[in-house]
Write an enzyme that holds these catalytic residues in place. Sequence first.
Site, PDB file in Angstrom:
ATOM      1  N   ASP A   2     -27.450  -2.733   2.780  1.00 23.26           N
ATOM      2  CA  ASP A   2     -28.016  -1.566   2.113  1.00 23.26           C
ATOM      3  C   ASP A   2     -28.795  -2.079   0.897  1.00 23.26           C
ATOM      4  O   ASP A   2     -29.027  -3.290   0.765  1.00 23.26           O
ATOM      5  CB  ASP A   2     -26.927  -0.544   1.757  1.00 23.26           C
ATOM      6  CG  ASP A   2     -25.946  -1.057   0.712  1.00 23.26           C
ATOM      7  OD1 ASP A   2     -26.052  -2.239   0.300  1.00 23.26           O
ATOM      8  OD2 ASP A   2     -25.064  -0.277   0.306  1.00 23.26           O
ATOM      9  N   HIS A   3     -29.177  -1.158   0.002  1.00 24.10           N
ATOM     10  CA  HIS A   3     -29.941  -1.562  -1.184  1.00 24.10           C
ATOM     11  C   HIS A   3     -29.142  -2.526  -2.063  1.00 24.10           C
ATOM     12  O   HIS A   3     -29.716  -3.444  -2.648  1.00 24.10           O
ATOM     13  CB  HIS A   3     -30.338  -0.322  -1.994  1.00 24.10           C
ATOM     14  CG  HIS A   3     -29.172   0.527  -2.394  1.00 24.10           C
ATOM     15  ND1 HIS A   3     -28.464   1.289  -1.482  1.00 24.10           N
ATOM     16  CD2 HIS A   3     -28.554   0.698  -3.591  1.00 24.10           C
ATOM     17  CE1 HIS A   3     -27.484   1.917  -2.115  1.00 24.10           C
ATOM     18  NE2 HIS A   3     -27.517   1.573  -3.391  1.00 24.10           N
ATOM     19  N   CYS A  58     -23.240  -5.386   1.469  1.00 21.45           N
ATOM     20  CA  CYS A  58     -23.411  -4.178   0.658  1.00 21.45           C
ATOM     21  C   CYS A  58     -22.904  -4.526  -0.740  1.00 21.45           C
ATOM     22  O   CYS A  58     -22.802  -5.704  -1.072  1.00 21.45           O
ATOM     23  CB  CYS A  58     -22.711  -2.974   1.283  1.00 21.45           C
ATOM     24  SG  CYS A  58     -20.924  -3.108   1.489  1.00 21.45           S
ATOM     25  N   GLY A  59     -22.615  -3.533  -1.556  1.00 21.36           N
ATOM     26  CA  GLY A  59     -22.179  -3.840  -2.914  1.00 21.36           C
ATOM     27  C   GLY A  59     -20.862  -4.594  -2.933  1.00 21.36           C
ATOM     28  O   GLY A  59     -20.707  -5.580  -3.654  1.00 21.36           O
ATOM     29  N   THR A  60     -19.923  -4.148  -2.137  1.00 21.67           N
ATOM     30  CA  THR A  60     -18.593  -4.762  -2.106  1.00 21.67           C
ATOM     31  C   THR A  60     -18.279  -5.499  -0.805  1.00 21.67           C
ATOM     32  O   THR A  60     -17.320  -6.257  -0.747  1.00 21.67           O
ATOM     33  CB  THR A  60     -17.512  -3.675  -2.257  1.00 21.67           C
ATOM     34  OG1 THR A  60     -17.662  -2.752  -1.161  1.00 21.67           O
ATOM     35  CG2 THR A  60     -17.644  -2.932  -3.579  1.00 21.67           C
ATOM     36  N   GLY A  61     -19.010  -5.209   0.241  1.00 23.14           N
ATOM     37  CA  GLY A  61     -18.681  -5.688   1.588  1.00 23.14           C
ATOM     38  C   GLY A  61     -17.714  -4.756   2.301  1.00 23.14           C
ATOM     39  O   GLY A  61     -17.563  -4.830   3.525  1.00 23.14           O
ATOM     40  N   ILE A  62     -17.076  -3.878   1.549  1.00 22.06           N
ATOM     41  CA  ILE A  62     -16.036  -3.029   2.133  1.00 22.06           C
ATOM     42  C   ILE A  62     -16.633  -1.971   3.057  1.00 22.06           C
ATOM     43  O   ILE A  62     -16.177  -1.793   4.198  1.00 22.06           O
ATOM     44  CB  ILE A  62     -15.185  -2.372   1.017  1.00 22.06           C
ATOM     45  CG1 ILE A  62     -14.432  -3.450   0.236  1.00 22.06           C
ATOM     46  CG2 ILE A  62     -14.210  -1.357   1.608  1.00 22.06           C
ATOM     47  CD1 ILE A  62     -13.763  -2.946  -1.034  1.00 22.06           C
ATOM     48  N   GLY A  63     -17.638  -1.267   2.573  1.00 21.53           N
ATOM     49  CA  GLY A  63     -18.253  -0.218   3.408  1.00 21.53           C
ATOM     50  C   GLY A  63     -18.781  -0.792   4.709  1.00 21.53           C
ATOM     51  O   GLY A  63     -18.541  -0.240   5.795  1.00 21.53           O
ATOM     52  N   MET A  64     -19.456  -1.922   4.612  1.00 20.86           N
ATOM     53  CA  MET A  64     -20.020  -2.546   5.818  1.00 20.86           C
ATOM     54  C   MET A  64     -18.913  -2.986   6.777  1.00 20.86           C
ATOM     55  O   MET A  64     -19.062  -2.859   8.000  1.00 20.86           O
ATOM     56  CB  MET A  64     -20.891  -3.737   5.436  1.00 20.86           C
ATOM     57  CG  MET A  64     -22.266  -3.358   4.924  1.00 20.86           C
ATOM     58  SD  MET A  64     -23.270  -2.560   6.226  1.00 20.86           S
ATOM     59  CE  MET A  64     -24.912  -2.817   5.533  1.00 20.86           C
ATOM     60  N   HIS A 118      -8.169 -17.856  12.753  1.00 16.63           N
ATOM     61  CA  HIS A 118      -7.068 -17.018  13.215  1.00 16.63           C
ATOM     62  C   HIS A 118      -7.520 -15.698  13.839  1.00 16.63           C
ATOM     63  O   HIS A 118      -6.874 -15.208  14.761  1.00 16.63           O
ATOM     64  CB  HIS A 118      -6.115 -16.695  12.049  1.00 16.63           C
ATOM     65  CG  HIS A 118      -5.318 -17.876  11.593  1.00 16.63           C
ATOM     66  ND1 HIS A 118      -4.254 -17.780  10.738  1.00 16.63           N
ATOM     67  CD2 HIS A 118      -5.431 -19.203  11.888  1.00 16.63           C
ATOM     68  CE1 HIS A 118      -3.744 -18.976  10.509  1.00 16.63           C
ATOM     69  NE2 HIS A 118      -4.446 -19.861  11.189  1.00 16.63           N
ATOM     70  N   ARG A 144      -1.835 -19.553  19.805  1.00 10.71           N
ATOM     71  CA  ARG A 144      -1.005 -18.371  19.555  1.00 10.71           C
ATOM     72  C   ARG A 144      -1.824 -17.170  19.072  1.00 10.71           C
ATOM     73  O   ARG A 144      -1.347 -16.034  19.129  1.00 10.71           O
ATOM     74  CB  ARG A 144       0.076 -18.708  18.521  1.00 10.71           C
ATOM     75  CG  ARG A 144      -0.440 -18.965  17.123  1.00 10.71           C
ATOM     76  CD  ARG A 144       0.643 -19.529  16.213  1.00 10.71           C
ATOM     77  NE  ARG A 144       0.241 -19.628  14.809  1.00 10.71           N
ATOM     78  CZ  ARG A 144      -0.520 -20.594  14.311  1.00 10.71           C
ATOM     79  NH1 ARG A 144      -1.002 -21.522  15.095  1.00 10.71           N
ATOM     80  NH2 ARG A 144      -0.816 -20.627  13.026  1.00 10.71           N
ATOM     81  N   HIS A 145      -3.039 -17.444  18.598  1.00 15.92           N
ATOM     82  CA  HIS A 145      -3.867 -16.348  18.089  1.00 15.92           C
ATOM     83  C   HIS A 145      -4.567 -15.572  19.197  1.00 15.92           C
ATOM     84  O   HIS A 145      -5.030 -14.462  18.976  1.00 15.92           O
ATOM     85  CB  HIS A 145      -4.893 -16.881  17.096  1.00 15.92           C
ATOM     86  CG  HIS A 145      -4.262 -17.581  15.934  1.00 15.92           C
ATOM     87  ND1 HIS A 145      -3.514 -16.917  14.982  1.00 15.92           N
ATOM     88  CD2 HIS A 145      -4.232 -18.892  15.592  1.00 15.92           C
ATOM     89  CE1 HIS A 145      -3.056 -17.785  14.096  1.00 15.92           C
ATOM     90  NE2 HIS A 145      -3.469 -18.989  14.444  1.00 15.92           N
TER      91      HIS A 145
HETATM   92  C1  RB5 Z   1     -23.631   1.431  -2.961  1.00 11.96           C
HETATM   93  O1  RB5 Z   1     -23.646   1.916  -4.266  1.00 11.96           O
HETATM   94  C2  RB5 Z   1     -22.232   0.922  -2.610  1.00 11.96           C
HETATM   95  O2  RB5 Z   1     -21.326   1.984  -2.592  1.00 11.96           O
HETATM   96  C3  RB5 Z   1     -22.242   0.208  -1.283  1.00 11.96           C
HETATM   97  O3  RB5 Z   1     -23.164  -0.827  -1.329  1.00 11.96           O
HETATM   98  C4  RB5 Z   1     -20.941  -0.445  -0.844  1.00 11.96           C
HETATM   99  O4  RB5 Z   1     -20.403  -1.217  -1.871  1.00 11.96           O
HETATM  100  C5  RB5 Z   1     -19.945   0.417  -0.221  1.00 11.96           C
HETATM  101  O5  RB5 Z   1     -18.891  -0.041   0.269  1.00 11.96           O
END
Ligand code: RB5
Length: 145
Positions: free
Chosen positions: A7-8, A64-70, A97, A131-132
């Site tokens: 994303d941006h 993305c900003g955190t990698g979490i959303g992606m 693993h 085992r994995h």
């Molecule tokens: C965008 O502001 C941010 O929320 C997105 O890049 C990401 O970190 C979400 O998980």
Amino acid sequence: MLALASDHAGFEYKERIKTLLNGLNVPYQDFGTGSRDSTDYADWGHRASEAVSSGRCDRAILVCGTGIGMSIVANKHRGIRAAVCESVTAARLSRLHNNANVLAIGERITGWEAAVDIITTFLSTSFEGGRHEKRIEKIHSLTNL
Ligand code: RB5
């Protein structure tokens, strides 16, 4: 073929990753986004994840900003095992693993030099198997994904 998307908030790293991959002679396909304009990570993450899920690409790197959303987006796709990695150890173990086929990175979390080490480790480490194998198999067989 490696799928790329951001994303941006991950756009700068996605562009740098393309330069890195060119230097490593790793072919890739960029699924967007195409600028720093505000956008929604799911739009781009789903496209790259679908390419891996369908077999058109072998792996993906999503930023993305955190990698979490992606990583959440990617793990909604059949056959995907996405790992958000903030360290080289996590990247190495995600391959050894978990046989992770998608790496998610947070541009707002991980410095660029660490990101390079994480990416090169992810690309160069093979699944350990053994085992994995049955654990990986259960990830998919116990869901419809
Ligand atoms: C965008 O502001 C941010 O929320 C997105 O890049 C990401 O970190 C979400 O998980």
